[in-house]
Design a protein around this motif. Structure first.
Motif, mmCIF file in Angstrom:
data_model
loop_
_atom_site.group_PDB
_atom_site.id
_atom_site.type_symbol
_atom_site.label_atom_id
_atom_site.label_comp_id
_atom_site.label_asym_id
_atom_site.label_seq_id
_atom_site.Cartn_x
_atom_site.Cartn_y
_atom_site.Cartn_z
ATOM 1 N N GLY A 272 0.799 -1.223 0.000
ATOM 2 C CA GLY A 272 0.000 0.000 0.000
ATOM 3 C C GLY A 272 0.825 1.262 0.000
ATOM 4 O O GLY A 272 1.920 1.333 -0.579
ATOM 5 N N LEU A 273 0.317 2.294 0.666
ATOM 6 C CA LEU A 273 1.044 3.558 0.731
ATOM 7 C C LEU A 273 2.350 3.398 1.491
ATOM 8 O O LEU A 273 3.294 4.163 1.274
ATOM 9 C CB LEU A 273 0.191 4.642 1.393
ATOM 10 C CG LEU A 273 -1.060 5.096 0.640
ATOM 11 C CD1 LEU A 273 -1.691 6.291 1.348
ATOM 12 C CD2 LEU A 273 -0.746 5.441 -0.806
ATOM 13 N N ALA A 274 2.422 2.419 2.377
ATOM 14 C CA ALA A 274 3.674 2.160 3.083
ATOM 15 C C ALA A 274 4.774 1.733 2.122
ATOM 16 O O ALA A 274 5.958 1.841 2.435
ATOM 17 C CB ALA A 274 3.471 1.075 4.142
ATOM 18 N N ALA A 275 4.390 1.247 0.935
ATOM 19 C CA ALA A 275 5.350 0.852 -0.099
ATOM 20 C C ALA A 275 5.386 1.860 -1.242
ATOM 21 O O ALA A 275 5.998 1.595 -2.279
ATOM 22 C CB ALA A 275 4.990 -0.534 -0.640
ATOM 23 N N ALA A 276 4.744 3.017 -1.059
ATOM 24 C CA ALA A 276 4.631 4.033 -2.119
ATOM 25 C C ALA A 276 3.965 3.456 -3.364
ATOM 26 O O ALA A 276 4.290 3.847 -4.490
ATOM 27 C CB ALA A 276 5.992 4.633 -2.468
ATOM 28 N N LEU A 277 3.010 2.553 -3.165
ATOM 29 C CA LEU A 277 2.306 1.945 -4.292
ATOM 30 C C LEU A 277 0.999 2.688 -4.553
ATOM 31 O O LEU A 277 -0.060 2.365 -4.006
ATOM 32 C CB LEU A 277 2.051 0.459 -4.018
ATOM 33 C CG LEU A 277 3.281 -0.444 -4.154
ATOM 34 C CD1 LEU A 277 2.956 -1.863 -3.735
ATOM 35 C CD2 LEU A 277 3.816 -0.425 -5.591
ATOM 36 N N PHE A 278 1.112 3.707 -5.391
ATOM 37 C CA PHE A 278 -0.030 4.483 -5.843
ATOM 38 C C PHE A 278 0.378 5.156 -7.147
ATOM 39 O O PHE A 278 1.558 5.407 -7.389
ATOM 40 C CB PHE A 278 -0.453 5.532 -4.807
ATOM 41 C CG PHE A 278 0.631 6.518 -4.447
ATOM 42 C CD1 PHE A 278 0.746 7.722 -5.134
ATOM 43 C CD2 PHE A 278 1.536 6.239 -3.436
ATOM 44 C CE1 PHE A 278 1.747 8.629 -4.813
ATOM 45 C CE2 PHE A 278 2.546 7.148 -3.098
ATOM 46 C CZ PHE A 278 2.645 8.339 -3.798
ATOM 47 N N HIS A 279 -0.592 5.417 -8.004
ATOM 48 C CA HIS A 279 -0.287 6.097 -9.264
ATOM 49 C C HIS A 279 0.138 7.522 -8.939
ATOM 50 O O HIS A 279 -0.594 8.250 -8.255
ATOM 51 C CB HIS A 279 -1.512 6.088 -10.171
ATOM 52 C CG HIS A 279 -1.223 6.490 -11.579
ATOM 53 N ND1 HIS A 279 -0.822 7.772 -11.918
ATOM 54 C CD2 HIS A 279 -1.265 5.793 -12.748
ATOM 55 C CE1 HIS A 279 -0.646 7.835 -13.233
ATOM 56 N NE2 HIS A 279 -0.904 6.641 -13.750
ATOM 57 N N PRO A 280 1.312 7.966 -9.403
ATOM 58 C CA PRO A 280 1.808 9.291 -9.015
ATOM 59 C C PRO A 280 0.871 10.438 -9.363
ATOM 60 O O PRO A 280 0.803 11.417 -8.619
ATOM 61 C CB PRO A 280 3.126 9.409 -9.797
ATOM 62 C CG PRO A 280 3.559 8.003 -10.030
ATOM 63 C CD PRO A 280 2.288 7.230 -10.224
ATOM 64 N N VAL A 281 0.150 10.337 -10.486
ATOM 65 C CA VAL A 281 -0.696 11.442 -10.934
ATOM 66 C C VAL A 281 -2.114 11.328 -10.398
ATOM 67 O O VAL A 281 -2.672 12.288 -9.865
ATOM 68 C CB VAL A 281 -0.736 11.520 -12.478
ATOM 69 C CG1 VAL A 281 -1.649 12.660 -12.936
ATOM 70 C CG2 VAL A 281 0.676 11.711 -13.030
ATOM 71 N N THR A 282 -2.711 10.165 -10.516
ATOM 72 C CA THR A 282 -4.120 10.014 -10.166
ATOM 73 C C THR A 282 -4.348 9.686 -8.700
ATOM 74 O O THR A 282 -5.445 9.901 -8.183
ATOM 75 C CB THR A 282 -4.770 8.901 -11.007
ATOM 76 O OG1 THR A 282 -4.214 7.629 -10.625
ATOM 77 C CG2 THR A 282 -4.532 9.125 -12.484
ATOM 78 N N GLY A 283 -3.331 9.143 -8.037
ATOM 79 C CA GLY A 283 -3.498 8.721 -6.658
ATOM 80 C C GLY A 283 -4.182 7.377 -6.504
ATOM 81 O O GLY A 283 -4.300 6.869 -5.390
ATOM 82 N N TYR A 284 -4.628 6.766 -7.603
ATOM 83 C CA TYR A 284 -5.292 5.464 -7.521
ATOM 84 C C TYR A 284 -4.309 4.444 -6.939
ATOM 85 O O TYR A 284 -3.180 4.315 -7.402
ATOM 86 C CB TYR A 284 -5.733 4.992 -8.901
ATOM 87 C CG TYR A 284 -6.972 5.646 -9.461
ATOM 88 C CD1 TYR A 284 -7.953 4.871 -10.090
ATOM 89 C CD2 TYR A 284 -7.172 7.018 -9.407
ATOM 90 C CE1 TYR A 284 -9.087 5.459 -10.633
ATOM 91 C CE2 TYR A 284 -8.297 7.616 -9.935
ATOM 92 C CZ TYR A 284 -9.259 6.837 -10.550
ATOM 93 O OH TYR A 284 -10.380 7.424 -11.087
ATOM 94 N N SER A 285 -4.752 3.678 -5.952
ATOM 95 C CA SER A 285 -3.866 2.707 -5.310
ATOM 96 C C SER A 285 -4.286 1.261 -5.561
ATOM 97 O O SER A 285 -3.471 0.350 -5.390
ATOM 98 C CB SER A 285 -3.807 2.961 -3.802
ATOM 99 O OG SER A 285 -5.095 2.873 -3.219
ATOM 100 N N LEU A 286 -5.516 1.027 -5.936
ATOM 101 C CA LEU A 286 -5.979 -0.362 -6.095
ATOM 102 C C LEU A 286 -5.217 -1.122 -7.172
ATOM 103 O O LEU A 286 -4.757 -2.244 -6.915
ATOM 104 C CB LEU A 286 -7.492 -0.388 -6.353
ATOM 105 C CG LEU A 286 -8.131 -1.778 -6.394
ATOM 106 C CD1 LEU A 286 -9.528 -1.759 -5.798
ATOM 107 C CD2 LEU A 286 -8.195 -2.329 -7.824
ATOM 108 N N PRO A 287 -5.022 -0.595 -8.382
ATOM 109 C CA PRO A 287 -4.325 -1.386 -9.413
ATOM 110 C C PRO A 287 -2.914 -1.808 -9.000
ATOM 111 O O PRO A 287 -2.522 -2.961 -9.195
ATOM 112 C CB PRO A 287 -4.298 -0.435 -10.617
ATOM 113 C CG PRO A 287 -5.489 0.444 -10.425
ATOM 114 C CD PRO A 287 -5.542 0.669 -8.943
ATOM 115 N N ASP A 288 -2.134 -0.901 -8.420
ATOM 116 C CA ASP A 288 -0.777 -1.232 -7.991
ATOM 117 C C ASP A 288 -0.790 -2.362 -6.965
ATOM 118 O O ASP A 288 0.052 -3.270 -6.997
ATOM 119 C CB ASP A 288 -0.104 -0.007 -7.372
ATOM 120 C CG ASP A 288 0.595 0.854 -8.407
ATOM 121 O OD1 ASP A 288 0.503 0.534 -9.604
ATOM 122 O OD2 ASP A 288 1.225 1.849 -8.016
#
Length: 402
Positions: A272-288
Motif C-alpha cells: 500500500g502507501l507504506a510501499a509508495a504503491l499508488f499512481h503518481p498522478v491520479t493517486g489510484y492505489s488499487l491497481p498497484d
C-alpha cells in the motif's frame, strides 16, 4: 467485522502476518485465499472495524484478466464507460470502470479469514519473525508485511489530492448512467478542482469534491457546502445523505526511494502507501496493490526472504518506471498557476483513448510520452524547463492511509 483481541489469541504461528487491515492487505488476503487456501494468514489492526468509509475505484483496463477473477467478489459497482467534463472539452470514454466499497472489503476479508478473524491490537514493533503488541503480547509469523499507510516521511516529495464525498439519495432520478470521473466545469479553488460522480442507482450517487492542492489541510464543512451547491446547480433535490467519506492522498513529484524504504525492518515487506504503491498522478492505489497481491500469490513459497524481496522489488520497479508521471506532476504543481492546472488535464483528455487507458494503468509507452509532450504546452515553457530535474526529497506530512 468480528475481531479478536490479543488475550484471546491462540498459540499459533502464522505463515504470513499482515499488519494493517486496509485495502492493500485485504487484496493480499483475497489473492492468497484463491491461490493458496491452506496458508495460515493473520491480520492485525489497531482499528479493524473503522468508522471511516471509503470507495476505491479503477479502470477495468488497469487490472489483468487473471487478477479480475479473484478481485471480482470485491467489486460493488461496474460501468461500461465514463465521462469527463472541462470548460472547453467534454468527452465520453468506452473504458469500463468499477469500484470497491469499504463495507464489501470488510465483509470479504472476514469471509476469507474465516475462523481467524482480524486481531485488534496496537503494534509496538515488527520483525521478520512477527509483531510485538502493547501489553507484551507477541504474534509469531514466518513472514510479515506492513501495510499501515504512509505518514511523516520526508524522503518523498509530494503534494495532495484531497476530497470529501457524500453518497446521496435524490428525490427523483438523477439521470446519470455512468461515472463522471472529472467534472472540472466548476470554479477552480485550492488548485485543480473537479467533482467526481458515481451513480449507484437511478436515485443514488456518490458525489466528491476533489482538489489537487499544495497543502494537506481539509475543512470538511467547506467541502460539504460545495457539494450542496453543486447538487443544487444540477437541480437535484437531496432526500438524505446515506454516508460520507474523506481522504488526503499523496501525489508524487519526486523523492529518494531507497531512503524511503530504509526504515523497513530487515526481512519484512511493505504494501500500500507504506510501499509508495499508488499512481503518481491520479493517486489510484488499487491497481498497484492488485499487482503486488498477484505477485505474492504466485510465489512458490511464502518466507520472510521471498516476501521482503518481492515487495521491495515490486515497489522499487514501479517507482523507477514512473519518473515521467512525476515530471508531469511537477509541471502541474510547479509550472502551472493553481487556477490554470485544469488546462493540463483538459488537453490530456483530447488524446487517443488507448493512450489514456495506458496512462491510468501505468504502462505509458515512449510514443505516448512524446504525444503527451508534443504541441503547445498548457504551461509556460521556462517554468516547465525548471521542472525537468526531479527533487530528491520533500515532505509527506498529513498523508492519510488508504
Amino acid at each position: 467485522m468480528t475481531t479478536r483481541t490479543p488475550r484471546h489469541l491462540p498459540n499459533a504461528k502464522y505463515d504470513l502476518l499482515l499488519v494493517g487491515a486496509g485495502l492493500a492487505n485485504a487484496l493480499i488476503v483475497r489473492a492468497l485465499k484463491e491461490a493458496k487456501p491452506d496458508l495460515r494468514i493473520g491480520v492485525v489492526d489497531r482499528t479493524p472495524a473503522p468508522e471511516a468509509s471509503h470507495t476505491w475505484s479503477f479502470h477495468m483496463s488497469d487490472v489483468s484478466a487473471d487478477a479480475r477473477k479473484w478481485l471480482a467478489p470485491l467489486i460493488t459497482h461496474e460501468w461500461h464507460g465514463q465521462d469527463v467534463r472541462f470548460p472547453r472539452h467534454s468527452r465520453s470514454l468506452d473504458t469500463g470502470y468499477a469500484s470497491v466499497s469499504e463495507d464489501r472489503l470488510r465483509a470479504q476479508i472476514a469471509e476469507d479469514l474465516g475462523p481467524t478473524p482480524v486481531i485488534q491490537g496496537n503494534i509496538v514493533s515488527i520483525t521478520a519473525e512477527g509483531a510485538q503488541l502493547d501489553g507484551g503480547h507477541h504474534i509469531e509469523a514466518k513472514a510479515v508485511i506492513d501495510g499501515r499507510g504512509q505518514s511523516g516521511n520526508s524522503d518523498l516529495n509530494i503534494r495532495f489530492q484531497k476530497f470529501v464525498g457524500q453518497e446521496l439519495e435524490i428525490e427523483s432520478p438523477h439521470g446519470l448512467t455512468r461515472p463522471v470521473i472529472m467534472d472540472a466545469t466548476v470554479p477552480q479553488e485550492d488548485g485543480y478542482r473537479f467533482f467526481y460522480l458515481l451513480p449507484h442507482s437511478p436515485s443514488t450517487l456518490l458525489i466528491e469534491d476533489t482538489r489537487y492542492s499544495d497543502g494537506a489541510d481539509l475543512d470538511d464543512d467547506i467541502f460539504r457546502s460545495a457539494i450542496a451547491d453543486y447538487t443544487a446547480s444540477k437541480s437535484w433535490r437531496v432526500k438524505s445523505v446515506l454516508r460520507e467519506e474523506r481522504g488526503v492522498l499523496p501525489i508524487a513529484l519526486g523523492g529518494d526511494f531507497d531512503a524511503f524504504w530504509s526504515s523497513t525492518p530487515p526481512g519484512t515487506g511493505r504494501s500500500g502507501l507504506a510501499a509508495a504503491l499508488f499512481h503518481p498522478v491520479t493517486g489510484y492505489s488499487l491497481p498497484d496493490n492488485v499487482r503486488l497481491a498477484q505477485a505474492i500469490a504466485e510465489l512458490p513459497d511464502i518466507t520472510a526472504q521471498t516476501i521482503a524481496a518481492t515487495t521491495h522489488s515490486h515497489a522499487k520497479n514501479a517507482w523507477e518506471k514512473r519518473g515521467f508521471y512525476r515530471l508531469l506532476n511537477r509541471m502541474l504543481f510547479d509550472a502551472a498557476r493553481p487556477q490554470d492546472r485544469y488546462k493540463v488535464l483538459e488537453r490530456f483528455y483530447r488524446l487517443p483513448e488507448p493512450l489514456i487507458a495506458r496512462f491510468y494503468a501505468g504502462t505509458t509507452t515512449l510514443a505516448d510520452k512524446a504525444r503527451i509532450l508534443t504541441g503547445k504546452p498548457p504551461v509556460p515553457i521556462m517554468a516547465a524547463m525548471r521542472c525537468l530535474k526531479e527533487p530528491s526529497k520533500g515532505s509527506t506530512s498529513g498523508v492519510s492511509p488508504s
